[in-house]
Write an enzyme that holds these catalytic residues in place. Structure first.
Site, PDB file in Angstrom:
ATOM      1  N   ARG A  20       0.831  -1.199   0.000  1.00  0.00           N
ATOM      2  CA  ARG A  20       0.000   0.000   0.000  1.00  0.00           C
ATOM      3  C   ARG A  20       0.861   1.241   0.000  1.00  0.00           C
ATOM      4  O   ARG A  20       1.806   1.354   0.763  1.00  0.00           O
ATOM      5  CB  ARG A  20      -0.932   0.047   1.210  1.00  0.00           C
ATOM      6  CG  ARG A  20      -1.879   1.264   1.169  1.00  0.00           C
ATOM      7  CD  ARG A  20      -2.680   1.425   2.436  1.00  0.00           C
ATOM      8  NE  ARG A  20      -1.831   1.715   3.585  1.00  0.00           N
ATOM      9  CZ  ARG A  20      -1.298   2.907   3.853  1.00  0.00           C
ATOM     10  NH1 ARG A  20      -1.484   3.918   3.043  1.00  0.00           N
ATOM     11  NH2 ARG A  20      -0.546   3.078   4.922  1.00  0.00           N
ATOM     12  N   CYS A  21       0.530   2.168  -0.884  1.00  0.00           N
ATOM     13  CA  CYS A  21       1.104   3.517  -0.887  1.00  0.00           C
ATOM     14  C   CYS A  21      -0.073   4.471  -0.713  1.00  0.00           C
ATOM     15  O   CYS A  21      -1.154   4.227  -1.239  1.00  0.00           O
ATOM     16  CB  CYS A  21       1.815   3.818  -2.199  1.00  0.00           C
ATOM     17  SG  CYS A  21       3.363   2.930  -2.372  1.00  0.00           S
ATOM     18  N   SER A  22       0.144   5.549   0.012  1.00  0.00           N
ATOM     19  CA  SER A  22      -0.954   6.463   0.314  1.00  0.00           C
ATOM     20  C   SER A  22      -1.450   7.249  -0.890  1.00  0.00           C
ATOM     21  O   SER A  22      -2.620   7.583  -0.976  1.00  0.00           O
ATOM     22  CB  SER A  22      -0.540   7.440   1.408  1.00  0.00           C
ATOM     23  OG  SER A  22      -0.296   6.734   2.597  1.00  0.00           O
ATOM     24  N   THR A  23      -0.557   7.564  -1.827  1.00  0.00           N
ATOM     25  CA  THR A  23      -0.956   8.376  -2.974  1.00  0.00           C
ATOM     26  C   THR A  23      -0.407   7.790  -4.259  1.00  0.00           C
ATOM     27  O   THR A  23       0.530   6.995  -4.251  1.00  0.00           O
ATOM     28  CB  THR A  23      -0.438   9.820  -2.843  1.00  0.00           C
ATOM     29  OG1 THR A  23       0.995   9.793  -2.866  1.00  0.00           O
ATOM     30  CG2 THR A  23      -0.921  10.489  -1.573  1.00  0.00           C
ATOM     31  N   GLN A  59       3.340   8.307  -4.796  1.00  0.00           N
ATOM     32  CA  GLN A  59       4.315   7.517  -4.049  1.00  0.00           C
ATOM     33  C   GLN A  59       4.673   6.254  -4.819  1.00  0.00           C
ATOM     34  O   GLN A  59       3.872   5.695  -5.549  1.00  0.00           O
ATOM     35  CB  GLN A  59       3.772   7.162  -2.663  1.00  0.00           C
ATOM     36  CG  GLN A  59       3.698   8.357  -1.740  1.00  0.00           C
ATOM     37  CD  GLN A  59       3.183   7.987  -0.363  1.00  0.00           C
ATOM     38  OE1 GLN A  59       2.536   6.962  -0.173  1.00  0.00           O
ATOM     39  NE2 GLN A  59       3.457   8.832   0.605  1.00  0.00           N
TER      40      GLN A  59
END
Length: 186
Positions: free
Chosen positions: A7-10, A13
């Site tokens: 998982r990356c927040s944006t 990223q």
């Protein structure tokens, strides 16, 4: 099966580091989200939770990749445990099959939640400073036709249309619609 969750927040990223770890861990299945970890409303996360079954192991780079608050983390791990699925966090070296591992999971989950709260607090402080310096004006107000709003609210209050229909016609989301109704005394 070894399942790796990334998982990356944006969108900006880069998940390359986590993908490399997945390869090093010999992941047989990969789920990737580009979304905030503030809640569990993430497409690939939901898909992964539905996919895993007894005997599988879910691996993450760190617990902050799967959850940002203790309640969600413990709920996720509990759901995995009920399915007979192990959970491994590489950074924290957590193994949920032991009492010590479950205890450490709770401690690290609380730390991840604290970090998220600290990030939000720093963000609020930064916005306040920017406002005082005149650098932050906030979001541009949403344009709407006041006369049309009054006419549609009259129809809505009379039961001729639903609030949803009025919102759609005005192009407003529920929070904005009801706030405008309250502000205008409709």
């Amino acid at each position: 099966m070894r399942v790796f969750y990334v998982r990356c927040s944006t969108i900006e990223q880069n998940e390359a580091r986590q993908l490399k770890m997945a390869e090093e861990q010999n992941a047989e299945k990969l789920f990737v989200d580009k979304a905030s970890g503030k809640n569990t409303d993430r497409a690939a996360f939901k898909e992964m939770m539905a996919f895993v079954q007894a005997g599988d192991t879910v691996v993450v780079e760190s617990i902050s990749r799967i959850a940002r608050n203790t309640r969600d983390l413990l709920s996720i791990v509990s759901e995995l445990t009920e399915k007979g699925v192990e959970f491994v966090s590489l950074k924290e070296n957590i193994d949920t099959t032991t009492p010590q591992g479950r205890f450490m999971l709770t401690v690290f989950g609380a730390l991840a939640e604290l970090e998220r709260e600290n990030i939000l607090e720093r963000q609020r402080e930064g916005i306040e400073i920017a406002k005082r310096e005149g650098k932050y004006k906030g979001r541009k107000p949403i344009d709407y036709n006041e006369a049309q709003m009054k006419a549609l609210c009259k129809k809505w209050r009379a039961g001729e249309i639903t609030a949803t229909a009025a919102m759609k016609e005005l192009g407003l989301k529920p929070n904005t619609f009801y706030r405008r109704v309250k502000e205008m005394g409709l």
